[in-house]
Write an enzyme that holds these catalytic residues in place. Structure first.
Site, PDB file in Angstrom:
ATOM      1  N   SER A  33       6.688  21.733 -15.149  1.00 57.43           N
ATOM      2  CA  SER A  33       6.843  20.654 -14.167  1.00 57.43           C
ATOM      3  C   SER A  33       7.364  21.204 -12.838  1.00 57.43           C
ATOM      4  O   SER A  33       7.571  20.450 -11.892  1.00 57.43           O
ATOM      5  CB  SER A  33       7.809  19.590 -14.705  1.00 57.43           C
TER       6      SER A  33
ATOM      7  N   ASN B 143      18.197  17.093 -21.041  1.00 62.33           N
ATOM      8  CA  ASN B 143      17.902  15.652 -21.076  1.00 62.33           C
ATOM      9  C   ASN B 143      18.835  14.848 -20.177  1.00 62.33           C
ATOM     10  O   ASN B 143      18.395  13.947 -19.460  1.00 62.33           O
ATOM     11  CB  ASN B 143      17.969  15.128 -22.513  1.00 62.33           C
TER      12      ASN B 143
ATOM     13  N   THR C 136      -3.698 -21.635   8.276  1.00 57.39           N
ATOM     14  CA  THR C 136      -3.664 -21.798   6.817  1.00 57.39           C
ATOM     15  C   THR C 136      -5.129 -21.736   6.401  1.00 57.39           C
ATOM     16  O   THR C 136      -6.005 -22.178   7.155  1.00 57.39           O
ATOM     17  CB  THR C 136      -3.046 -23.143   6.369  1.00 57.39           C
ATOM     18  N   HIS C 137      -5.390 -21.164   5.240  1.00 57.25           N
ATOM     19  CA  HIS C 137      -6.773 -20.927   4.792  1.00 57.25           C
ATOM     20  C   HIS C 137      -7.557 -20.134   5.832  1.00 57.25           C
ATOM     21  O   HIS C 137      -8.773 -20.247   5.922  1.00 57.25           O
ATOM     22  CB  HIS C 137      -7.509 -22.244   4.504  1.00 57.25           C
TER      23      HIS C 137
ATOM     24  N   SER D  58     -15.182   6.057  17.143  1.00 60.29           N
ATOM     25  CA  SER D  58     -16.239   6.230  16.144  1.00 60.29           C
ATOM     26  C   SER D  58     -17.107   7.402  16.579  1.00 60.29           C
ATOM     27  O   SER D  58     -17.311   7.636  17.767  1.00 60.29           O
ATOM     28  CB  SER D  58     -17.076   4.954  16.087  1.00 60.29           C
TER      29      SER D  58
ATOM     30  N   LYS E 130     -16.266   1.838  20.119  1.00 56.63           N
ATOM     31  CA  LYS E 130     -15.309   1.482  19.058  1.00 56.63           C
ATOM     32  C   LYS E 130     -13.905   2.021  19.305  1.00 56.63           C
ATOM     33  O   LYS E 130     -13.693   3.046  19.922  1.00 56.63           O
ATOM     34  CB  LYS E 130     -15.798   2.019  17.699  1.00 56.63           C
TER      35      LYS E 130
ATOM     36  N   ASN F  44     -10.884   2.062  16.529  1.00 59.43           N
ATOM     37  CA  ASN F  44     -10.564   1.642  15.166  1.00 59.43           C
ATOM     38  C   ASN F  44      -9.066   1.723  14.863  1.00 59.43           C
ATOM     39  O   ASN F  44      -8.425   2.717  15.202  1.00 59.43           O
ATOM     40  CB  ASN F  44     -11.335   2.498  14.164  1.00 59.43           C
TER      41      ASN F  44
ATOM     42  N   GLU G 107      -5.371   0.314   8.697  1.00 61.83           N
ATOM     43  CA  GLU G 107      -6.232   0.274   7.508  1.00 61.83           C
ATOM     44  C   GLU G 107      -5.687   1.165   6.401  1.00 61.83           C
ATOM     45  O   GLU G 107      -5.741   0.829   5.215  1.00 61.83           O
ATOM     46  CB  GLU G 107      -7.651   0.698   7.879  1.00 61.83           C
TER      47      GLU G 107
ATOM     48  N   TYR H  11      14.670  10.725 -25.685  1.00 61.88           N
ATOM     49  CA  TYR H  11      13.807  11.469 -24.779  1.00 61.88           C
ATOM     50  C   TYR H  11      12.500  11.851 -25.447  1.00 61.88           C
ATOM     51  O   TYR H  11      12.468  12.208 -26.621  1.00 61.88           O
ATOM     52  CB  TYR H  11      14.528  12.745 -24.296  1.00 61.88           C
TER      53      TYR H  11
ATOM     54  N   LYS I 257       8.408  11.697 -12.604  1.00 68.69           N
ATOM     55  CA  LYS I 257       8.756  12.171 -11.261  1.00 68.69           C
ATOM     56  C   LYS I 257       7.631  12.096 -10.240  1.00 68.69           C
ATOM     57  O   LYS I 257       7.831  11.641  -9.118  1.00 68.69           O
ATOM     58  CB  LYS I 257       9.306  13.603 -11.365  1.00 68.69           C
TER      59      LYS I 257
END
Ligand code: ARG
Length: 460
Positions: free
Chosen positions: A25, A112, A157-158, A279, A285, A287, A292, A319, A327
């Site tokens: 690890s 442990n 709304t909506h 772009s 463009k 962006n 995003e 354990y 982790k």
């Protein structure tokens, strides 16, 4: 093939090649190095002061740990995969530096309790970083809110134009959400801040250790009461991941608004060149990539939570090496959240609101239709349901004529409800509507300023 020099006593041959792939690890848990040294220091001091190891040996071990700390800071420490993890890497280096006395450090300790002590320290600091990142974002949102108490935009709304609100009000809604996110990290931090150190392998130890002392020196509130729980519990990591997930979901909602607001169709905000990209084919463009990406990365953070919850759900006490999988999930979520918080705070500070576009967007949606209905209730004493119907019919009329409610002639309205008077026009403008929403938490600038004052006080 030689056996592991740290635990290979009863082994005659070394591990299969594939074991060398799956077991280590160190590639990721090297991030626990500072916490591992802190834990070892606390343990060593306690062993020496309880007379479990000689004072001299304790001092040698502490010096060795300091030397290792320096090597780590200078990037000179050599991590070895054959030593599996950070704990064995550090202990083995300690032996190289100070000789066999290094072997006394692991008295009354197991990997442990060692690993979960390190991990709790790491997650505790991560909670603090999340809090700082969230606070910086709140301040950026507050900065926009301060500038736009009188900037009117459509409230949706909506995703349909609903009622006019102020941009300030909208910004402060996010300040509230991120404030609750901070509360979740604070709670998680409080609950996780107990020390598992001294639980040893799972059952405690026969040595007369002082768990209060080690807990205190590592900044934990107290030692955990049950050694088996101390070893096996990972709900602290799950709780951290849950808090990350909810914060990431909030970031995603805000990111989605930015993406939408910055389209030419909305034009509610402009992001500068510094926060947009072009772009490769369409020259016009601009962006909002960072927004995003913030939205897109939410899935990973939730995935981290789901992955660890799935690991833990099948485990009997105490354990199992399955827990080594905890982790990377936490590191990934922490890195992702911290990056997204920083990017979002920077974008929120960068953007320029476009009040004209916001106002223009209100016009199309008859956002003062509720104000008209409310007027009919207040002045004509009609029941709200009836008033709703009257207002709806008037909206239909305005729509057919292609005008706003404000521009519709009184005589036209009176064809629907003869009792309506000239007075009604006082409530039909966007400004009148916003100013009238004086209920607690409402969008009237006077009310929004109360929210602003609250957050100014909390954040500054
Ligand atoms: N690398 C291990 C982990 O991350 C440390 C604990 C190993 N303990 C053990 N008994 N093998 O969980």
């Amino acid at each position: 093939m030689s056996t592991n020099k740290m635990w290979g006593g009863r082994f005659q041959s070394g591990p299969a090649d594939i074991m060398r792939e799956i077991t280590p690890s160190i590639d990721f848990d090297k991030r626990l190095a500072a916490e591992d040294i802190a834990g070892s220091r606390a343990h060593c001091r306690m062993l020496a002061s309880e007379g479990i190891i000689a004072k001299d040996d304790g001092l040698k071990i502490l010096d060795g740990l300091t030397a290792i700390e320096k090597e780590l800071a200078e990037g000179k420490f050599v991590f070895k995969r054959e030593l599996e993890d950070i704990h064995l890497n550090i202990e083995s280096r300690l032996a190289e530096l100070i000789g066999p006395v290094a072997g006394r450090l692991h008295t009354a300790r197991s990997r442990n309790d060692q690993v979960v002590t390190d991990f709790r320290l790491w997650v505790r600091a991560a909670c603090e970083r999340a809090d700082a990142g969230l606070k910086a974002l709140q301040l950026a949102l507050l900065g926009q809110a301060e500038k736009h108490t009188d900037t009117i935009m459509p409230g949706f709304t909506h995703m349909q134009v609903a009622q006019p609100v102020t941009f300030s009000h909208h910004m402060l809604a996010y300040v509230e959400m991120f404030g609750r996110d901070r509360g979740r990290f604070e709670d998680a931090k409080k609950r996780l801040n107990e020390s598992p150190l001294g639980a040893a392998a799972l059952a405690g130890t026969s040595f007369p250790i002082d768990r209060d002392a080690t807990a205190k020196s590592l900044g934990f509130i107290r030692p955990m009461r049950n050694s088996m729980d101390a070893i096996s519990a990972r709900d602290f990591a799950l709780e951290y991941l849950a808090a990350c997930t909810i914060a990431a979901v909030h970031l995603s909602r805000l990111a989605g608004e930015l993406v939408q607001w910055s389209t030419p169709a909305f034009g509610f905000v402009k992001l500068s060149d510094a926060f947009t990209t072009g772009s490769s084919i369409m020259p016009q463009k601009r962006n909002p990539d960072a927004a995003e990406l913030v939205r897109g990365k939410t899935g990973r953070v939730l995935g981290d939570f789901v992955a660890l919850a799935t690991v833990v759900k099948g485990l009997v006490l105490t354990y199992g090496t399955d827990l080594q999988e905890d982790k990377e999930r936490v590191f990934d979520a922490a890195d992702t959240l911290e990056l997204c918080l920083a990017a979002m705070a920077a974008m929120m500070a960068d953007l320029t609101a476009q009040p004209e576009a916001m106002r223009a967007a209100c016009v199309a949606g008859f956002p003062t239709a509720t104000d008209l209905a409310d007027w009919v209730v207040r002045v004509l004493k009609k029941p709200f349901r009836e008033a709703h119907h009257i207002s709806g019919s008037i909206v239909k009329l305005a729509e057919d004529k292609g005008v706003t409610l404000e521009k519709l002639a009184l005589a036209e309205m009176q064809t629907i409800e003869p009792a309506i008077t000239e007075e009604v026009f006082k409530v039909l403008s966007l400004d009148a509507s916003v100013n009238s929403r004086m209920s607690l938490g409402g969008t009237a600038p006077a009310r929004v300023k109360e929210q602003l004052n609250h957050w100014r006080g909390v954040l500054k």
